[in-house]
Design a protein around this motif. Sequence first.
Motif, PDB file in Angstrom:
ATOM      1  N   ALA A 274       0.827  -1.213   0.000  1.00 32.15           N
ATOM      2  CA  ALA A 274       0.000   0.000   0.000  1.00 32.15           C
ATOM      3  C   ALA A 274       0.859   1.260   0.000  1.00 32.15           C
ATOM      4  O   ALA A 274       0.557   2.239  -0.701  1.00 32.15           O
ATOM      5  CB  ALA A 274      -0.930  -0.014   1.208  1.00 32.15           C
TER       6      ALA A 274
ATOM      7  N   ILE B  46       2.290   1.685  -3.563  1.00 30.83           N
ATOM      8  CA  ILE B  46       1.265   2.143  -4.508  1.00 30.83           C
ATOM      9  C   ILE B  46       1.081   3.651  -4.370  1.00 30.83           C
ATOM     10  O   ILE B  46       1.030   4.385  -5.356  1.00 30.83           O
ATOM     11  CB  ILE B  46      -0.059   1.396  -4.278  1.00 30.83           C
ATOM     12  N   GLN B  47       0.994   4.113  -3.135  1.00 31.59           N
ATOM     13  CA  GLN B  47       0.801   5.537  -2.889  1.00 31.59           C
ATOM     14  C   GLN B  47       2.034   6.351  -3.270  1.00 31.59           C
ATOM     15  O   GLN B  47       1.929   7.393  -3.938  1.00 31.59           O
ATOM     16  CB  GLN B  47       0.485   5.741  -1.409  1.00 31.59           C
TER      17      GLN B  47
ATOM     18  N   TRP C 267      -1.027  -3.930 -10.610  1.00 30.24           N
ATOM     19  CA  TRP C 267      -0.575  -4.873  -9.580  1.00 30.24           C
ATOM     20  C   TRP C 267      -1.086  -6.258  -9.968  1.00 30.24           C
ATOM     21  O   TRP C 267      -2.275  -6.446 -10.169  1.00 30.24           O
ATOM     22  CB  TRP C 267      -1.116  -4.423  -8.221  1.00 30.24           C
TER      23      TRP C 267
ATOM     24  N   ILE D 252      -6.649   0.234   5.392  1.00 30.23           N
ATOM     25  CA  ILE D 252      -6.441   0.404   3.957  1.00 30.23           C
ATOM     26  C   ILE D 252      -7.007   1.740   3.462  1.00 30.23           C
ATOM     27  O   ILE D 252      -6.498   2.323   2.491  1.00 30.23           O
ATOM     28  CB  ILE D 252      -7.065  -0.775   3.176  1.00 30.23           C
TER      29      ILE D 252
ATOM     30  N   TYR E  99      -4.683   4.924   2.776  1.00 25.96           N
ATOM     31  CA  TYR E  99      -3.745   5.018   1.656  1.00 25.96           C
ATOM     32  C   TYR E  99      -4.445   5.559   0.401  1.00 25.96           C
ATOM     33  O   TYR E  99      -5.616   5.276   0.146  1.00 25.96           O
ATOM     34  CB  TYR E  99      -3.144   3.643   1.346  1.00 25.96           C
ATOM     35  N   ASP E 100      -3.673   6.303  -0.384  1.00 31.14           N
ATOM     36  CA  ASP E 100      -4.158   6.811  -1.672  1.00 31.14           C
ATOM     37  C   ASP E 100      -3.864   5.764  -2.740  1.00 31.14           C
ATOM     38  O   ASP E 100      -2.708   5.576  -3.133  1.00 31.14           O
ATOM     39  CB  ASP E 100      -3.460   8.129  -2.001  1.00 31.14           C
ATOM     40  N   LEU E 101      -4.895   5.090  -3.198  1.00 33.07           N
ATOM     41  CA  LEU E 101      -4.753   4.031  -4.195  1.00 33.07           C
ATOM     42  C   LEU E 101      -5.272   4.475  -5.562  1.00 33.07           C
ATOM     43  O   LEU E 101      -5.461   3.662  -6.459  1.00 33.07           O
ATOM     44  CB  LEU E 101      -5.520   2.778  -3.738  1.00 33.07           C
ATOM     45  N   SER E 102      -5.469   5.794  -5.713  1.00 36.98           N
ATOM     46  CA  SER E 102      -6.135   6.312  -6.911  1.00 36.98           C
ATOM     47  C   SER E 102      -5.330   6.142  -8.193  1.00 36.98           C
ATOM     48  O   SER E 102      -5.890   6.251  -9.290  1.00 36.98           O
ATOM     49  CB  SER E 102      -6.466   7.794  -6.719  1.00 36.98           C
TER      50      SER E 102
ATOM     51  N   LEU F 266      -4.037   3.383  -9.270  1.00 37.10           N
ATOM     52  CA  LEU F 266      -4.244   2.052  -9.841  1.00 37.10           C
ATOM     53  C   LEU F 266      -5.230   2.103 -11.002  1.00 37.10           C
ATOM     54  O   LEU F 266      -6.313   2.675 -10.890  1.00 37.10           O
ATOM     55  CB  LEU F 266      -4.767   1.091  -8.778  1.00 37.10           C
TER      56      LEU F 266
ATOM     57  N   THR G  44     -11.306   0.300  -4.893  1.00 35.96           N
ATOM     58  CA  THR G  44     -10.497   0.890  -5.954  1.00 35.96           C
ATOM     59  C   THR G  44     -11.298   1.303  -7.194  1.00 35.96           C
ATOM     60  O   THR G  44     -10.758   1.989  -8.069  1.00 35.96           O
ATOM     61  CB  THR G  44      -9.413  -0.106  -6.409  1.00 35.96           C
TER      62      THR G  44
END
Length: 583
Positions: A306, A309-310, A317, A333, A336-339, A341, A363
């Motif tokens: 995580a 990714i950020q 992934w 979770i 975290y900034d998962l934007s 992806l 996501t």
Amino acid sequence: MHAPPPAFDPPADVTEPAPSHFRHWPPGQPRHLTLPRTHLFHNVEVSAARFPDKPCLIFYDSVLTYADLLAQTERLAGWLQREGGVRPGDRVLLDAQNSPQWVLAYYAILRADAVVVPVNPMNRCDELRHVVADAGARIALVAQDLLAEVLPLLDEAAATGDGSEGLQRVVAITYSDHLTAATDLAVPPFVAAPRNLPQRPDVTAWADAMAAGHVPEPYHAGPDDLAVMPYTSGTTGQPKGCMHTHRSVMSTAVGGVHWFGRTQDWVALSVLPFFHVTGMSGGMNGPIYAGGTVVLLPRWDRDAAAQCIQRYRVMTWQAISTMVIDFVNHPRIGDYDLSSLVGIRGGGAAMPAAICAKLKALTGLDFVEGYGMSETMAATHINPPQRPKPQCLGVPVYDVDARIIDPVTLTEVAPGEPGEIVVHAPQVMTGYWRQPQATAEAFLEIDGRRFLRTGDLARVDEDGYFFMTDRLKRMINASGFKVWPAEVEALLYHHPAVQEACVIGARDARRGETVKAIVVLKAGAEPPDAEALMHWCHDHMAAYKVPRIVDFVTALPKSGSGKVMWRELQEQQARRDGEAAGA
């Protein structure tokens, strides 16, 4: 060095035999993909020429650029040739976790016109002994934390040989050599460990091999020469080498890049192991071909994943179901900034629908599943990214002729009926190393083309999507790892108290399936208890193969010809699992 003639000839009409799946083909993609007729190492040269200062590998915040990749690979290839004695066509063992050194070693072996033999770093000495002997490997690149499993093979060769056979030389990899930057990521102790190598002439430190500064000879291998030889097990017990050429490896590397529309600005999180063809093709070879950036993790760690990714704006992934389950259930979770992806994909085991829903909510992305095997250098089938179906193998990708046949009559089944998947495709291996009988049994001819029998049973829906229904061959799928019962049985027979053993799969809430051993003990032998036998197994086989359940019985059911009736035991276990699930 030359492999047999290529098994693939592009079909004249790529809409046959299943045109329905082209209705959902990725937009803008051709049906046929022309492959480069070049050496795999040329991909490194091209990306280094185009993007010399661009990050290629990121390992706990330490960066290796494409120029670094090219220069260091050349130096290691020179050492392999000049001091390691590696000649064109030699098989070279690679035993390590995902790391910059794994990538450098892989491409250095290829640069030396040799053949990469990637092995699972969980393999123990007994398992490695077979691969070394079967492949005829005289040199290996091994992580220092795995040396204890390899040094006995050096000693055995030194004691019994004249220096012409057996393992002669090891280059020892110390992961911390590539920790060149400060990081706040949690670095595992085995990665952070300083160099600590045995002082012996047949073990060379990675740093010393690189410092020698040797220049390699020009490479000459062509698209039909052997390049990579992963080992796969099966019903016979002993693993077999799958012979892949530069062409077949190139096929899945290039195909994945185009299928998903990746560019040189692609950033991939690569935590699937590179020794396995899925991680090797989609997590390493594809990004390097495109000139993308690979963020490496040697083992699964949801916090580190995580954070990466950020931090690095990771776009894709590759994962197996157990990773995704762990990831979406992370209590923090949402912090975290998962934007960044844009794609999450994988295979090995079907993703549970509930987890797909959680991932979509987290996501906004669908999990895109695919299907392949060691014999096909990863995927022959992938879901169209714009229209994936859950718990689905996908559709045949570029130039793959996939059919469903009756496994007994070998004739094609009616549309919608289940049968065995067979494939004719550019990514199919040329055969099993030094196994002509096994190779002959793995292939059949249909309409003048050579098809690989996968041993997997599936059906095709009205849209041309393939869905797994069963397995024809004995195989246990434990958290995405393929466990072949015959191989575990063969190792169990080395235990002094075991007279007979039958290994089957049992349902497991976390792993999907797990390994169960049904054991008959020798009369008069010191009987181990289940825990003691499992502990012995941990010392003699990779952890994922170790039986988690052991039943001791007085006899195994046998057929009139004396064969153990494993299928009967498997069916009994399936009934018990079904009853337990319904309780």
